[in-house]
Design a protein around this motif. Structure first.
Motif, PDB file in Angstrom:
ATOM      1  N   GLY A   1      35.922  33.530  41.932  1.00 52.48           N
ATOM      2  CA  GLY A   1      36.611  34.317  40.924  1.00 52.48           C
ATOM      3  C   GLY A   1      37.413  35.463  41.497  1.00 52.48           C
ATOM      4  N   VAL A   2      37.132  35.810  42.760  1.00 51.79           N
ATOM      5  CA  VAL A   2      37.886  36.887  43.400  1.00 51.79           C
ATOM      6  C   VAL A   2      39.303  36.448  43.753  1.00 51.79           C
ATOM      7  N   LEU A   3      39.533  35.149  43.911  1.00 49.78           N
ATOM      8  CA  LEU A   3      40.855  34.692  44.364  1.00 49.78           C
ATOM      9  C   LEU A   3      41.971  35.005  43.367  1.00 49.78           C
ATOM     10  N   PRO A   4      41.782  34.801  42.047  1.00 48.45           N
ATOM     11  CA  PRO A   4      42.816  35.246  41.116  1.00 48.45           C
ATOM     12  C   PRO A   4      43.070  36.752  41.188  1.00 48.45           C
ATOM     13  N   THR A   5      42.001  37.539  41.365  1.00 52.29           N
ATOM     14  CA  THR A   5      42.177  38.985  41.500  1.00 52.29           C
ATOM     15  C   THR A   5      43.003  39.307  42.740  1.00 52.29           C
TER      16      THR A   5
ATOM     17  N   LEU B   1      40.474  49.239  48.884  1.00 49.76           N
ATOM     18  CA  LEU B   1      39.334  49.371  49.786  1.00 49.76           C
ATOM     19  C   LEU B   1      38.082  48.740  49.189  1.00 49.76           C
ATOM     20  N   VAL B   2      37.832  49.009  47.897  1.00 50.41           N
ATOM     21  CA  VAL B   2      36.658  48.427  47.237  1.00 50.41           C
ATOM     22  C   VAL B   2      36.755  46.913  47.200  1.00 50.41           C
ATOM     23  N   LEU B   3      37.935  46.402  46.836  1.00 51.53           N
ATOM     24  CA  LEU B   3      38.124  44.954  46.768  1.00 51.53           C
ATOM     25  C   LEU B   3      37.936  44.322  48.142  1.00 51.53           C
ATOM     26  N   GLY B   4      38.482  44.960  49.179  1.00 54.24           N
ATOM     27  CA  GLY B   4      38.322  44.441  50.531  1.00 54.24           C
ATOM     28  C   GLY B   4      36.871  44.387  50.960  1.00 54.24           C
ATOM     29  N   LEU B   5      36.116  45.440  50.642  1.00 50.49           N
ATOM     30  CA  LEU B   5      34.695  45.466  50.993  1.00 50.49           C
ATOM     31  C   LEU B   5      33.910  44.390  50.252  1.00 50.49           C
TER      32      LEU B   5
ATOM     33  N   VAL C   1      25.889  44.135  40.242  1.00 44.12           N
ATOM     34  CA  VAL C   1      26.995  43.178  40.264  1.00 44.12           C
ATOM     35  C   VAL C   1      27.943  43.405  39.095  1.00 44.12           C
ATOM     36  N   SER C   2      27.410  43.693  37.907  1.00 46.33           N
ATOM     37  CA  SER C   2      28.281  43.866  36.744  1.00 46.33           C
ATOM     38  C   SER C   2      29.139  45.120  36.853  1.00 46.33           C
ATOM     39  N   VAL C   3      28.617  46.182  37.464  1.00 38.65           N
ATOM     40  CA  VAL C   3      29.436  47.377  37.694  1.00 38.65           C
ATOM     41  C   VAL C   3      30.586  47.039  38.636  1.00 38.65           C
ATOM     42  N   ALA C   4      30.275  46.354  39.727  1.00 39.20           N
ATOM     43  CA  ALA C   4      31.314  45.965  40.685  1.00 39.20           C
ATOM     44  C   ALA C   4      32.326  45.026  40.044  1.00 39.20           C
ATOM     45  N   SER C   5      31.857  44.101  39.214  1.00 40.19           N
ATOM     46  CA  SER C   5      32.750  43.139  38.567  1.00 40.19           C
ATOM     47  C   SER C   5      33.684  43.835  37.585  1.00 40.19           C
TER      48      SER C   5
ATOM     49  N   PRO D   1      40.558  42.663  55.322  1.00 41.59           N
ATOM     50  CA  PRO D   1      41.275  43.817  55.885  1.00 41.59           C
ATOM     51  C   PRO D   1      42.663  43.992  55.304  1.00 41.59           C
ATOM     52  N   TYR D   2      43.327  42.873  54.978  1.00 40.54           N
ATOM     53  CA  TYR D   2      44.663  42.971  54.368  1.00 40.54           C
ATOM     54  C   TYR D   2      44.591  43.698  53.022  1.00 40.54           C
ATOM     55  N   LEU D   3      43.606  43.334  52.227  1.00 40.55           N
ATOM     56  CA  LEU D   3      43.469  43.952  50.906  1.00 40.55           C
ATOM     57  C   LEU D   3      43.166  45.442  51.034  1.00 40.55           C
ATOM     58  N   ALA D   4      42.291  45.791  51.977  1.00 41.79           N
ATOM     59  CA  ALA D   4      41.954  47.199  52.161  1.00 41.79           C
ATOM     60  C   ALA D   4      43.169  48.010  52.588  1.00 41.79           C
TER      61      ALA D   4
END
Length: 256
Positions: A30-34, A110-114, A152-156, A250-253
């Motif tokens: 599910g992260v790929l569309p994001t 940064l959050v998404l990359g992590l 997980v729900s907070v991060a999502s 790393p690219y996303l961060a």
């Protein structure tokens, strides 16, 4: 969606399709569309998260129906885990949405990359920990599932990814069988996506045309991924996903 080049539109549709496969075959997906919305468009962080979460309402419902049909969600222990995850999502997701409304684009990246890197490590760990024998499955306590579900729900809610990205590897690390982990996480995904969508709609942070562009191929991928999870070995797909996520992190961060 107006103004985006055809190759970009095709890439977004492909991200949705591959993401859908990952959702039901592996969990992380599910992260790929994001990622696609964040890297290929000029949407603000809240718009990226809101638009991505809209697609997960439908994918979560379809995946839940598929895993109910194949029997995983009929087992009492799995249903208990799914119910706890769904309940915690009602509390955790709004907190993530609230944080997103005040976060900068750099911090979002940064959050998404992590999270992407963390998902890659968890998938790798899951593969390394896969039992070689016929070990009896175990199910974590309600307290453990509650803590996992809240985190997980907070991060999502914050970054607009489906719960299965982190929930599935974490459940398997706790001893839950693969298919039962996938099934439980789909139920959680419905609540995360629905609550998150309502939150982002209140802020006008949903791009409906892009949601449709990504979401329709994603639904097709969900069905294909469900079949892969039941019929084919997924070791090579796992390895490819780990390498892709580690390359993108790393690219996303830095992109943020």
């Amino acid at each position: 969606m107006a103004g985006l080049a055809v190759p970009v539109l095709l890439a977004l549709g492909l991200a949705g399709f591959v993401g859908g496969i990952g959702i039901t075959a592996l969990g992380p997906g599910g992260v790929l569309p994001t990622i696609g919305l964040f890297a290929l468009t000029d949407l603000a962080p809240a718009e990226v998260a809101g638009t991505a979460l809209v697609t997960h309402v439908a994918t979560g419902a379809l995946a839940t129906a598929a895993y109910t049909r194949s029997g995983q969600l009929r087992a009492p222990a799995t249903r208990r885990t799914a119910a706890v995850l769904a309940g915690t999502a009602v509390l955790g997701t709004p907190a993530g949405v609230l944080v997103n409304t005040v976060v900068s684009a750099r911090a979002f990246g940064l959050v998404l990359g992590l999270l992407v890197a963390g998902a890659a490590v968890l998938v790798w760990y899951r593969e390394r920990r896969r039992p070689t024998g016929a070990a009896a499955p175990s199910h974590p306590s309600t307290a453990a599932v509650t803590g996992l579900g809240l985190a997980v729900s907070v991060a999502s809610g914050l970054v607009g990814v489906g719960g299965p990205m982190l929930t599935v590897p974490l459940l398997i690390a706790l001893g839950v069988p693969v298919l039962e982990s996938l099934a439980s996480a789909q139920v959680q995904s419905i609540v995360v996506a629905t609550v998150g969508t309502l939150g982002y709609l209140a802020h006008g942070s949903v791009d409906w045309p892009l949601a449709a562009l990504v979401g329709v191929p994603e639904l097709a991928g969900v069905l294909l991924g469900w079949r892969i999870a039941h019929a084919l070995p997924t070791r090579h797909l796992k390895n490819a996903l780990v390498l892709t996520l580690l390359a993108l992190a790393p690219y996303l961060a830095l992109h943020g």
